[in-house]
Motif scaffolding. Structure first.
Motif, PDB file in Angstrom:
ATOM      1  N   PRO A  88       0.830  -1.203   0.000  1.00 49.64           N
ATOM      2  CA  PRO A  88       0.000   0.000   0.000  1.00 49.64           C
ATOM      3  C   PRO A  88       0.864   1.252   0.000  1.00 49.64           C
ATOM      4  O   PRO A  88       1.994   1.229   0.491  1.00 49.64           O
ATOM      5  N   ALA A  89       0.331   2.311  -0.573  1.00 54.07           N
ATOM      6  CA  ALA A  89       1.008   3.616  -0.612  1.00 54.07           C
ATOM      7  C   ALA A  89       2.417   3.494  -1.190  1.00 54.07           C
ATOM      8  O   ALA A  89       3.340   4.182  -0.768  1.00 54.07           O
ATOM      9  N   GLY A  90       2.569   2.592  -2.151  1.00 53.90           N
ATOM     10  CA  GLY A  90       3.871   2.424  -2.806  1.00 53.90           C
ATOM     11  C   GLY A  90       4.970   1.997  -1.864  1.00 53.90           C
ATOM     12  O   GLY A  90       6.151   2.146  -2.148  1.00 53.90           O
ATOM     13  N   GLY A  91       4.602   1.458  -0.703  1.00 51.15           N
ATOM     14  CA  GLY A  91       5.607   1.010   0.262  1.00 51.15           C
ATOM     15  C   GLY A  91       6.221   2.139   1.074  1.00 51.15           C
ATOM     16  O   GLY A  91       7.196   1.925   1.784  1.00 51.15           O
TER      17      GLY A  91
ATOM     18  N   ARG B  19       2.249   4.199   8.110  1.00 50.63           N
ATOM     19  CA  ARG B  19       1.932   4.514   9.522  1.00 50.63           C
ATOM     20  C   ARG B  19       0.626   5.316   9.618  1.00 50.63           C
ATOM     21  O   ARG B  19      -0.189   5.096  10.509  1.00 50.63           O
ATOM     22  N   LEU B  20       0.448   6.232   8.661  1.00 52.97           N
ATOM     23  CA  LEU B  20      -0.799   7.015   8.666  1.00 52.97           C
ATOM     24  C   LEU B  20      -2.012   6.114   8.409  1.00 52.97           C
ATOM     25  O   LEU B  20      -3.032   6.224   9.090  1.00 52.97           O
ATOM     26  N   LEU B  21      -1.872   5.217   7.436  1.00 47.09           N
ATOM     27  CA  LEU B  21      -2.971   4.296   7.129  1.00 47.09           C
ATOM     28  C   LEU B  21      -3.292   3.413   8.336  1.00 47.09           C
ATOM     29  O   LEU B  21      -4.452   3.141   8.638  1.00 47.09           O
ATOM     30  N   GLU B  22      -2.238   2.982   9.039  1.00 48.44           N
ATOM     31  CA  GLU B  22      -2.449   2.166  10.239  1.00 48.44           C
ATOM     32  C   GLU B  22      -3.218   2.953  11.294  1.00 48.44           C
ATOM     33  O   GLU B  22      -4.104   2.425  11.965  1.00 48.44           O
ATOM     34  N   ARG B  23      -2.858   4.221  11.398  1.00 44.59           N
ATOM     35  CA  ARG B  23      -3.518   5.086  12.398  1.00 44.59           C
ATOM     36  C   ARG B  23      -5.019   5.217  12.062  1.00 44.59           C
ATOM     37  O   ARG B  23      -5.859   5.149  12.948  1.00 44.59           O
ATOM     38  N   VAL B  24      -5.302   5.362  10.772  1.00 49.59           N
ATOM     39  CA  VAL B  24      -6.701   5.464  10.340  1.00 49.59           C
ATOM     40  C   VAL B  24      -7.450   4.187  10.718  1.00 49.59           C
ATOM     41  O   VAL B  24      -8.551   4.220  11.265  1.00 49.59           O
TER      42      VAL B  24
ATOM     43  N   ALA C  20      16.162   2.360  -6.685  1.00 47.33           N
ATOM     44  CA  ALA C  20      14.873   1.650  -6.626  1.00 47.33           C
ATOM     45  C   ALA C  20      14.225   1.797  -5.253  1.00 47.33           C
ATOM     46  O   ALA C  20      14.907   1.868  -4.227  1.00 47.33           O
ATOM     47  N   GLY C  21      12.886   1.828  -5.244  1.00 52.47           N
ATOM     48  CA  GLY C  21      12.119   1.899  -4.001  1.00 52.47           C
ATOM     49  C   GLY C  21      11.469   0.555  -3.689  1.00 52.47           C
ATOM     50  O   GLY C  21      11.584  -0.393  -4.472  1.00 52.47           O
ATOM     51  N   PRO C  22      10.755   0.483  -2.568  1.00 53.37           N
ATOM     52  CA  PRO C  22      10.190  -0.801  -2.143  1.00 53.37           C
ATOM     53  C   PRO C  22       9.146  -1.391  -3.091  1.00 53.37           C
ATOM     54  O   PRO C  22       8.866  -2.587  -3.039  1.00 53.37           O
ATOM     55  N   ASN C  23       8.606  -0.574  -3.963  1.00 48.63           N
ATOM     56  CA  ASN C  23       7.607  -1.076  -4.912  1.00 48.63           C
ATOM     57  C   ASN C  23       8.202  -1.299  -6.302  1.00 48.63           C
ATOM     58  O   ASN C  23       7.485  -1.566  -7.258  1.00 48.63           O
ATOM     59  N   ASP C  24       9.524  -1.136  -6.390  1.00 45.16           N
ATOM     60  CA  ASP C  24      10.219  -1.328  -7.672  1.00 45.16           C
ATOM     61  C   ASP C  24      10.988  -2.645  -7.652  1.00 45.16           C
ATOM     62  O   ASP C  24      11.550  -3.031  -6.631  1.00 45.16           O
ATOM     63  N   LEU C  25      11.017  -3.287  -8.806  1.00 46.76           N
ATOM     64  CA  LEU C  25      11.720  -4.565  -8.918  1.00 46.76           C
ATOM     65  C   LEU C  25      13.135  -4.329  -9.449  1.00 46.76           C
ATOM     66  O   LEU C  25      13.324  -3.600 -10.425  1.00 46.76           O
TER      67      LEU C  25
END
Lengths: 63, 524
Positions: free
Chosen positions: A40-43, A49-54, B59-64
């Protein structure tokens, strides 16, 4: 709902994560829907943390 | 030459990527390959392996990140083509080619009758996904690890208020209404209900029961930390009450590592005040066996728990565990120890099951043996050689980073077995091989292959003892795996505790005593 109700009747499973688990369930003849899951939220850790709070606020409100 | 290719917004799970990495590494001309999501941990692993370029660091956590070291441009192009083909096959479709829903809401629209979610996302997302499922009234089997205590507590407290279960986190095994979740064996349905704060403990006991011709009603894994004082056994207590109400369950088995005396007492009293016979095995517990009653028995090992439950179910009294040290075992140990170099009577145990490794350490210490269980930085063989027997849990994070769980990925164990050639201090190799769904399709071949790679003289001086956790109905086949190991000179024992006893006796040259009393029947 009583926890014991889980033990009666057939189970349909929603799989969130490793696709291999859904494949195993399917091979064993279990009804399973597997999500095309993405972080979620692109990781982004701060957004998570915000989503968890919601979720927490909504869960508290559910009682 | 090294090449990193980044695919933005392209998530694949770790099992799919492990499979892809292994396929790439087998391609001719490819020396090293890794395909991973661009999390910080994964980028560190790639850096250590010399597989991360400047482009990969972005790369970020959503990138392979696809990282390949190959002989030349042609090989690289071919390897990248393989990646593309395999990943396209996986995109947004299930293994049957159906389109998969992106959200839990969409999945529930498709199957409004769903009652349970199996969640195995990376730990940092486990709380969020589990809470979503609970809020929609689903029970949760949570396989994910690295879930913080406070998240586990919040999930379980919420579930309790809604009359729901959270099995896990790190729930390795559950069998609910005959449906096997994560790692489980094909065991028949029957009248014994198991609740375990341990996955491989449930597997071991359910398989021993199956071999004895008895089935299970439910096998519920509540997570290894459920009995920790912070969580307070919330799901253990709820599971006990549920099985006490369950007409299909005649006998309840509770399996856990030792907890605080207060929590062990709460669990014991809940069973003692309930309507059903029960067996508890708190490994290394403060509750002595003598505190067991006619109806609630205290077992000290997993196999003893299985035997005690069979006794309660079938009305037998005073069953002695069939796996205690016998004359037969002593003779076998003497014959095996004759092969040992007298200066190398040390056990090296390489375990994949968390509860089985705990049982090994505990039982050997009960025998008065010195045991080392921690290896700094996971380096094998250890230098200098630590005191006593060496017990290694290859399921620990230090070994599994960047690999699959050792129940399905045998690389660490086969690598360590091959390195026994460099380290002569360990004369007795002790192993657990876990069969069943989700496990490696052919563990015997992996172990035999590694043993055959040892020089003949080293192989012949090594005593190998293994226990197999599985059933005749498992995909690997218990008998065929055992027969192949036996033909390769591995002594296969019917339970983990039995394998530990044999390894101990071999290390003592066939002269050992069993300080664990035989009788499981104690009345108060």
């Amino acid at each position: 709902m009583s926890p014991h109700d889980l033990f009666t009747g057939a189970l349909t499973v929603i799989n969130v994560g490793l696709e291999a688990f859904a494949e195993t369930l399917d091979r064993e003849g279990v009804a399973v829907v597997s999500l095309d899951w993405h972080p979620p939220a692109g990781g982004n850790p701060e957004m998570i943390r915000l989503l968890e709070r919601v979720q927490e606020l909504e869960s508290d409100g559910a009682d | 030459m090294l090449r990193n290719v980044i695919r933005r917004d392209s998530y694949y799970d770790s099992v799919v990527l492990m499979d892809l990495s292994q396929r790439l590494t087998k391609l001719p001309g490819v020396s090293l390959a890794a395909v991973m999501m661009g999390t910080e941990v994964n980028k560190e692993i790639l850096t250590e392996a010399g597989l991360l370029e400047a482009s990969g660091k972005e790369a970020g956590p959503n990138d392979l990140i696809v990282s390949i070291r190959a002989e030349g441009e042609n090989v690289l192009t071919m390897a990248l083509g393989v990646v593309e083909e395999l990943l396209v096959q996986r995109r947004a479709v299930g293994h049957r080619g159906e389109r998969r829903p992106r959200t839990l809401e969409a999945a529930l629209r498709e199957r409004p009758d769903a009652r349970i979610a199996l969640i195995s996302v990376p730990g940092e997302y486990a709380y969020l996904e589990s809470m979503k499922a609970l809020r929609r009234g689903l029970h949760v089997v949570l396989f994910s690890d690295r879930v913080p205590f406070e998240a586990e507590l919040a999930l379980k407290q919420y579930a309790l208020r809604r009359g729901l279960f959270v099995f896990g986190p790190e729930c390795g095994t559950c069998i609910i209404n005959g449906v096997p979740f994560a790692f489980a064996n094909r065991v028949p349905r029957g009248r014994i209900g198991i609740i375990g704060a341990s996955g491989t403990g449930i597997q071991e006991v359910s398989c021993l029961l199956a071999t004895a011709g008895e089935g299970i009603s439910q096998a519920l894994g509540v997570g290894g930390r459920d009995l920790h004082p912070t969580i307070g056994g919330l799901m253990m207590q709820q599971a006990i009450r549920a099985l006490q109400e369950d007409p299909e369950t005649a006998v309840i088995i509770v399996l856990a590592k030792a907890s605080s005396p207060e929590i062990e007492r709460i669990v014991f009293d809940l069973l003692a005040s309930g309507p059903k016979s029960a067996v508890v095995n708190f490994l290394g517990s403060t509750i002595p066996r003598a505190q067991g009653t006619n109806r609630v028995r205290v077992a000290q090992t997993l196999d003893e728990a299985a035997v005690a439950a069979l006794g309660l179910l079938r009305g037998a009294r005073g069953d002695a565990p069939p796996f205690a040290i016998s004359q037969q075992l002593l003779s076998l140990a003497r014959a095996l120890s004759a092969r040992l170099d007298p200066s190398a009577r040390r056990i090296v145990a390489l375990y994949s099951g968390g509860s089985l490794v705990a049982e090994a350490a505990w039982l050997l210490r009960q025998f008065g043996e010195q045991v080392t269980t921690d290896l700094l930085r996971g380096i094998f063989p250890p230098s200098p050689t630590p005191p006593g027997h060496l017990i290694i849990d290859v399921g620990e994070a230090v070994y599994t980073v960047g690999r699959g769980h050792p129940i399905l990925d045998y690389r660490i164990r086969t690598d360590f077995i091959r390195r026994l050639n460099e380290w002569r201090d360990g004369g007795i190799l002790l192993l657990d091989l876990i069969l069943g769904l989700g496990a490696h399709p052919d563990p015997a071949s992996e172990i035999i292959g590694a043993l055959n790679d040892l020089p003949k003289e080293r192989r012949e001086s090594l005593v190998v003892v293994a226990s197999l956790c599985g059933t005749a109905a498992d995909p690997q086949g218990l008998e065929s795996q055992a027969a192949r190991l036996d033909a390769a000179g591995v002594t296969v024992m019917p339970s983990n505790a039995q394998a530990i006893r044999l390894a101990y006796l071999v290390s003592r040259g066939g002269n050992g005593i069993d300080p664990v009393p035989r009788s499981v029947h104690e009345s108060s």
